[in-house]
Design an enzyme around this catalytic site. Structure first.
Site, mmCIF file in Angstrom:
data_model
loop_
_atom_site.group_PDB
_atom_site.id
_atom_site.type_symbol
_atom_site.label_atom_id
_atom_site.label_comp_id
_atom_site.label_asym_id
_atom_site.label_seq_id
_atom_site.Cartn_x
_atom_site.Cartn_y
_atom_site.Cartn_z
ATOM 1 N N CYS A 33 45.635 37.558 42.749
ATOM 2 C CA CYS A 33 44.425 37.379 41.945
ATOM 3 C C CYS A 33 44.009 35.910 41.961
ATOM 4 O O CYS A 33 44.858 35.009 42.031
ATOM 5 C CB CYS A 33 44.689 37.840 40.512
ATOM 6 S SG CYS A 33 43.294 37.647 39.383
ATOM 7 N N SER A 71 43.067 34.226 39.562
ATOM 8 C CA SER A 71 43.657 33.547 38.403
ATOM 9 C C SER A 71 44.969 32.870 38.779
ATOM 10 O O SER A 71 45.275 31.766 38.305
ATOM 11 C CB SER A 71 43.893 34.548 37.263
ATOM 12 O OG SER A 71 42.683 35.123 36.838
ATOM 13 N N HIS A 88 44.212 29.617 40.554
ATOM 14 C CA HIS A 88 43.825 28.523 39.656
ATOM 15 C C HIS A 88 45.052 27.715 39.226
ATOM 16 O O HIS A 88 45.009 26.481 39.149
ATOM 17 C CB HIS A 88 43.114 29.070 38.421
ATOM 18 C CG HIS A 88 41.751 29.625 38.679
ATOM 19 N ND1 HIS A 88 40.899 29.083 39.609
ATOM 20 C CD2 HIS A 88 41.079 30.670 38.115
ATOM 21 C CE1 HIS A 88 39.758 29.761 39.616
ATOM 22 N NE2 HIS A 88 39.852 30.726 38.730
ATOM 23 N N HIS A 130 50.529 38.824 37.963
ATOM 24 C CA HIS A 130 50.304 39.568 36.725
ATOM 25 C C HIS A 130 49.686 40.941 36.966
ATOM 26 O O HIS A 130 49.371 41.642 36.013
ATOM 27 C CB HIS A 130 49.385 38.762 35.803
ATOM 28 C CG HIS A 130 48.053 38.441 36.408
ATOM 29 N ND1 HIS A 130 47.870 37.382 37.277
ATOM 30 C CD2 HIS A 130 46.854 39.048 36.309
ATOM 31 C CE1 HIS A 130 46.618 37.351 37.673
ATOM 32 N NE2 HIS A 130 45.968 38.348 37.110
ATOM 33 N N CYS A 180 44.706 44.531 36.558
ATOM 34 C CA CYS A 180 43.884 43.342 36.314
ATOM 35 C C CYS A 180 42.469 43.525 36.840
ATOM 36 O O CYS A 180 41.529 43.666 36.068
ATOM 37 C CB CYS A 180 44.522 42.099 36.920
ATOM 38 S SG CYS A 180 43.534 40.595 36.670
#
Length: 359
Positions: free
Chosen positions: A38, A40, A43, A59, A162
């Site tokens: 992902c 995220s 990041h 996650h 997610c």
């Protein structure tokens, strides 16, 4: 067990032999089958957000319960599950008012640096938002998993934790899109494509997909988009206003930049609602035309689609098995754990859609 470890921002993940604890009270040990990559996670790899290190990221995953701790009654060894970072307590004001994704009770949502579930060379290995799925096993609170039907393929199920949960939740829960309403989806990555599919499921009248990649726009049409806007060298707000002769009822921003968030608000019709799903860089401020708000235009955020994952994910599984949720189209690459850095390189280059790691 093997796990991909982040030692410092900007550095590649390394594959390490990691120790994982036995399940404590109300904890569940899951053997990871599939995990998704992902943005995220990227990041944090790039240092855009702080977190104690060393760290196991990830996650979005599905797997099989290996063992359970004392007082666990919801699952047992052998159950197929999807993991979600929206760990809920069930008794705080957010949970009791139907918003478990906002739960921040520290007994289940351990703050960064508190978890002691993994270690490496005797050093605490930090857990990422109480999940850490870039590992062969995952130890979580029982309220971080949801049981699914055994006939659901786990590689598709992993996406539900997610990307799909966030995109469809932005439509169903945050925007509350009603049949016949129009919607523009800004960004056709995994979350954006899920939002497009969700808008089709909700009965949207017009679904306008916006992206810079022609291949993603073509896929968006397969998932339910009625029109597309190529964002290369285009003012996307003006393009949507021209297409619709006045704007859309809903705009769903799935990129996470100042420019696209402001454009999502600018493309609204009177009484329209912009939902910002993408995660912008830390400290980003938005500038909006205040006069436009006099026509009841609104803007709001979204935390993982305001999900209620123990209700939402089994429904999404049913939609997939009925052929209504098109998860097969979303997986662009299948990797092994040692190939994880290649996956993030593809993500940076914008050449991948949703990549999964199979264990």
């Amino acid at each position: 067990m093997k796990a991909a470890v982040l030692h410092a921002p900007g550095e590649p993940l390394t594959i390490e032999d990691v120790e994982i604890a036995f399940p404590g009270p109300r904890e569940v040990l899951v053997r990871t089958s599939v995990t998704g990559l992902c943005r995220s996670d990227l990041h944090f790899i790039d240092g855009a957000f702080p977190h104690p290190l060393p760290l196991v990221l990830g996650h979005e995953a599905a797997g099989i319960v290996k063992a359970v701790g004392r007082d666990v009654t919801y699952v047992r060894a052998g159950d197929p599950v999807v993991l979600c970072l929206s760990v809920f307590c069930g008794h705080c004001r957010h949970c009791l008012t139907g918003h478990p994704a906002m739960c921040d009770t520290p007994e289940v949502n351990l703050p960064p640096g508190v978890s002691r579930r993994m270690s490496w060379h005797g050093e605490t290995l930090h857990q990422f938002y109480n999940t850490s799925t870039f590992a062969e096993q995952i130890l979580v609170h029982e309220h971080a998993v949801v049981k699914i039907r055994p006939d659901m393929p786990l590689d598709r199920a992993a996406l539900l934790g997610c990307a799909v949960l966030t995109g469809t939740g932005a439509i169903f829960h945050c925007a509350g899109l009603r049949p016949g309403e129009s919607v523009a989806i800004v960004g056709c990555g995994g979350v954006g494509l899920a939002a497009i599919n969700g808008a089709a499921l909700a009965g949207a009248g017009r679904i306008i997909a916006i992206d810079t990649q022609p291949s993603k726009l073509a896929l968006a049409r397969t998932l339910g988009a009625t029109e597309t806007v190529d964002a290369r060298d285009t003012d996307i707000a003006e393009a949507v206003l021209d297409l619709t002769h006045g704007g859309v009822d809903h705009a769903i921003e799935c990129i996470g930049s100042k420019r696209t968030a402001e454009a999502a608000f600018a493309m609204l019709a009177p009484r329209g609602l912009a939902t910002i799903v993408g995660i912008p860089p830390w400290g980003t401020k938005l500038e909006l035309d205040a006069i436009s708000m006099l026509a009841d235009r609104r803007i709001q955020g979204s935390r993982m689609g305001s999900n209620r994952f123990r209700l939402d994910i089994p429904q999404l599984v049913d939609f997939y098995l009925q052929g209504r949720l098109k998860l097969d189209h979303m997986i662009s690459d299948r990797l092994t754990l040692p190939e994880i850095n290649l996956g993030f390189e593809r993500m940076r280059a914008g050449t991948a859609l949703r990549q999964i790691i199979a264990f």
